[in-house]
Write a protein that holds these residues in place. Sequence first.
Motif, PDB file in Angstrom:
ATOM      1  N   VAL A 104       0.830  -1.194   0.000  1.00  0.00           N
ATOM      2  CA  VAL A 104       0.000   0.000   0.000  1.00  0.00           C
ATOM      3  C   VAL A 104       0.869   1.250   0.000  1.00  0.00           C
ATOM      4  O   VAL A 104       1.916   1.275   0.658  1.00  0.00           O
ATOM      5  N   TYR A 150      -1.711   5.752   2.742  1.00  0.00           N
ATOM      6  CA  TYR A 150      -2.883   5.031   3.223  1.00  0.00           C
ATOM      7  C   TYR A 150      -2.545   3.979   4.266  1.00  0.00           C
ATOM      8  O   TYR A 150      -3.410   3.245   4.714  1.00  0.00           O
ATOM      9  N   VAL A 190      -4.949   1.371   6.617  1.00  0.00           N
ATOM     10  CA  VAL A 190      -4.894  -0.076   6.400  1.00  0.00           C
ATOM     11  C   VAL A 190      -4.562  -0.791   7.714  1.00  0.00           C
ATOM     12  O   VAL A 190      -5.169  -1.806   8.056  1.00  0.00           O
ATOM     13  N   ARG A 240       6.225   2.850  -0.923  1.00  0.00           N
ATOM     14  CA  ARG A 240       5.214   1.821  -0.693  1.00  0.00           C
ATOM     15  C   ARG A 240       5.595   0.927   0.460  1.00  0.00           C
ATOM     16  O   ARG A 240       6.740   0.532   0.613  1.00  0.00           O
ATOM     17  N   SER A 253      -8.038   2.658   1.033  1.00  0.00           N
ATOM     18  CA  SER A 253      -6.795   2.972   0.310  1.00  0.00           C
ATOM     19  C   SER A 253      -7.092   3.578  -1.056  1.00  0.00           C
ATOM     20  O   SER A 253      -6.212   3.657  -1.897  1.00  0.00           O
ATOM     21  N   ALA A 310      -4.388  -0.233  -2.450  1.00  0.00           N
ATOM     22  CA  ALA A 310      -3.793  -1.358  -1.727  1.00  0.00           C
ATOM     23  C   ALA A 310      -4.030  -2.641  -2.502  1.00  0.00           C
ATOM     24  O   ALA A 310      -5.075  -2.828  -3.105  1.00  0.00           O
TER      25      ALA A 310
END
Lengths: 599, 387
Positions: free
Chosen positions: A413, A417, A421, A441, A465, A469
């Motif tokens: 992800v 975000y 998550v 990431r 996300s 994601a």
Amino acid sequence: MTDLSHIRNFSIIAHIDHGKSTLADRLIEQCGGLESREMQEQVLDSMELERERGITIKAQTVRLNYHARDGQDYILNLIDTPGHVDFSYEVNRSLAACEGSLLVVDASQGVEAQTLANVYQATDNDHEIVPVLNKIDLPAAEPERIREQIEEVIGIDASEAIPISAKTGQGIEEVLEALVHRLPPPAGDGEAPLKALLVDSWYDAYLGVIVLLRIIDGRLAKGMRVRLMGTDSRHLIEQVGVFTPKLTHVEALNPGEIGYFTASIKDVSETRVGDTVTEDRRPTAAALAGFKPAVSVVFCGLFPVDADDYEDLRESLARLKLNDASFQYEMETSPALGFGFRCGFLGLLHMEIVQQRLEREFNLDLITTAPSVIYRVHLRDGEMLEIHNPVDMPDPTQIERIEEPWIKATILVPDDYLGQVLKLCEERRGTQINLTYAGSRAMVEYRLPLNEVVFDFYDRLKSVSRGYASFDYQLADYQPENLVKMSILVNHEPVDALAMIVHASRAEQRGRALCERLKDLIPRQLFAIAIQAAIGGRIIARETVRALRKDVTAKCYGGDVTRKRKLLEKQKAGKKRMRSFGKVEIPQEAFIAALRTGE
Amino acid sequence: MPASKPTDADDRGFAVYVHWPFCLSKCPYCDFNSHVRDRVDQAAWRLALLAQFDHFAGLLSPRRVDSIFFGGGTPSLMPADTVAAVIDRIAGHWPLERSAEITLEANPTSAEAARFRGYSGAGVNRLSLGVQALHDDDLRRLGRGHDVAEALAALEAAAAVFDRLSFDLIYARPGQTPAAWRAELARAIGLARGHLSLYQLTIERGTAFHGTVPPPDADLAAELYEVTQESCEVAGLPAYEISNHAAKGQESRHNLVYWRYGDYLGLGPGAHGRLMLDGQRRALANLRSPEAWLDAVRGGGDGLDGDVPLDIDDRAAEMLMLGLRLRRGLSTAAFAAEVGRPLEQWLDSDRLRRLSDGGLIEIGEGSLRATAAGRQVLDGVLAELLA
């Protein structure tokens, strides 16, 4: 006959939307497999659903004839693989039939969780992997960064990754050259007894079962009597051929080749994936290891909205099962929903796809009960039951403990975000195992209970996300948990279709949400209706649908009565599926709506 | 209970309804068969009403007429001689009960009040005035052509001419509170001459209000209904039907024929009838369009749009739907006579028990009735009984 050194067998590994099908289209086109008038997008995804959702559900295969720069002709066999976790067993068998893989990564989006799992499967199968960076024509493409990411996240050498654009055709020839020069040719002995791996099989209305196989040793020809070693069934070969991708007859299939045969087989259950095909009168000494059979991990009830459709549903399931041995079903009767089936699936996507195919291809309107997983219920007398339907849950006094399946989830992800998550995973009783970064990431690994994942986890992950994601999982183990069966009671009578097995810590929240939803869905009636959520005899949530206070037509004279009577008759016809709870009758639509709206 | 010959309890009566389809303007809540026309050929309309009567009178067995009702539209726009001609033709064909009720609906405008004596002379002995509200702003919103003062004057004028008098009000009007309605109703009760029709506003499809005025909230509607019952009860004007309140003996005999499921003949555009013809109970409906009806009848036709036989299920349903609107409920003897089977056999005993245990219906000596609570949710009760 092409000698082994001029054959290459490969598959393509890619995340959804990273361009696998478009690349396959380009390769077919470049090798002249189809006239341009025959080309349509995603040639290999023949199911309507596959095209529409941009995913591959069934493995497909195509033989490409490539005239390489070295002046020689090669046969390149592509076995397309499904890209989704639910179909990983299909991925595995496709990979087992090849010596190498193209790893296609979107040059702007980078590696996704699913890709990771499939690459690991490919390396497990000793594949040579050729990384391909697709969509380099896009302004957002960052091939250099993605190249690094592949090395960091997956841990393979990406220095010779091929930059391409499947859309424009740029780099396609380089891919074909790499297949020829970087992938090893298959090994095999043409003189040895026939030994072939059954990769897939499906039912065709004209030809009977079509068996897709990879020849390891020996030779398969028309007129030969073969034996399927696992099922010990014998068949006379009627037709042998390859996919170009059209079915094309050949005289024989030789070592290293991938193709099909037909033998008037009526039932796909005789042609088990992973089985070894050999010649009946000169069998091979040792069968191949084969695959573990696919197991259902997600279950739900499927009921026709209209009870009259039950027979249609039964027939449709049987027909679907012909080509999808991986899902299972058995009859189920629900007082609230009538006659239907309890079905088992490989995962949530698989469940959704079966549902959609039933609705679309067979034109059925279906109700789905809350998805469930397999619980291991240990009884006080030492017995262990595997239960996936809350209805089957024994009385709590008999239960010593309940274990539920846990998974290891991998989520990739963007940093922005990550917080959301992590919060979602924690809410779902997850335990963090690992958190690493590749550029901006994050790759996070979690242990999660599967029953929390089957419950709208994908949807929530996508929404928190904004779709960025990606998620993959594998089953880890079973673990004892404080699980309870929660019942929903309407006027003190349980509604079987709404019962669920939940973690004790989540029961109250789910129960309250369901009661509130039902309160809004059940129309007010002549008498008040109590809606309760209960664990055993303990009520954990309650709502009341108040009785109607006023419901009477103001004017009814000589001219009005015909119209009012017709209105009443219409109402009556619309309410034919009612379920009594004490003094009240609840329209079945209310339960259907409660199941449809999800949490 | 065996189906026996009609007793007093089964004396459901016979009535003639005459529909006058014209109005000066269309009210935004009204879904009746009413039309605005620049001019009406009065002679032609008179002849047509008489012709349609003659047609059916020739088909029907001898009757005793309990009631004639001129409804609309706006029948107070009818020339008095037309009213007289219709009454005379009916009375000339069948004996009119000495106590026969002859009602005409009227708008409470001064112009129409001037015609009251003429109607009385024609034989009308009961007037039903469409007052609708005792609130000037609301009268305007309801599209009425009169104000409160004019309505009160019309009431006064009518009282001087007719022995029996009723007026209508509409409640649950947009913005109306229970307190405001209670006050308005108290005033209305003070003005009442033995009979009030109190209708809750309903928003009907095809009206100007539909989609523009929200239907009253269910709980508020209930409260307003309860206020209505309570105020009228105390004032000696109890509800004898869902929306109709009367002092003892002042009930509308005409409407009782409908609610007791008696026979009735409908004349004029869109009028309905329930008639026993050739031993069969039939539902008749006249052509709705004024011009289509007029042309049909003038051309010697029956003016009907529909004429369907009612089977036993239909008749049982209609009888329950109408009869349970009455406080007295429905006569079990009349039901058995109509349907050929006792009520207790016809209805599902579990449902009947559920409703009576829940206090919504009562099965008494010779009758089935909805309780006050049951009448308040009668549509639900009927749906349950007839499911």
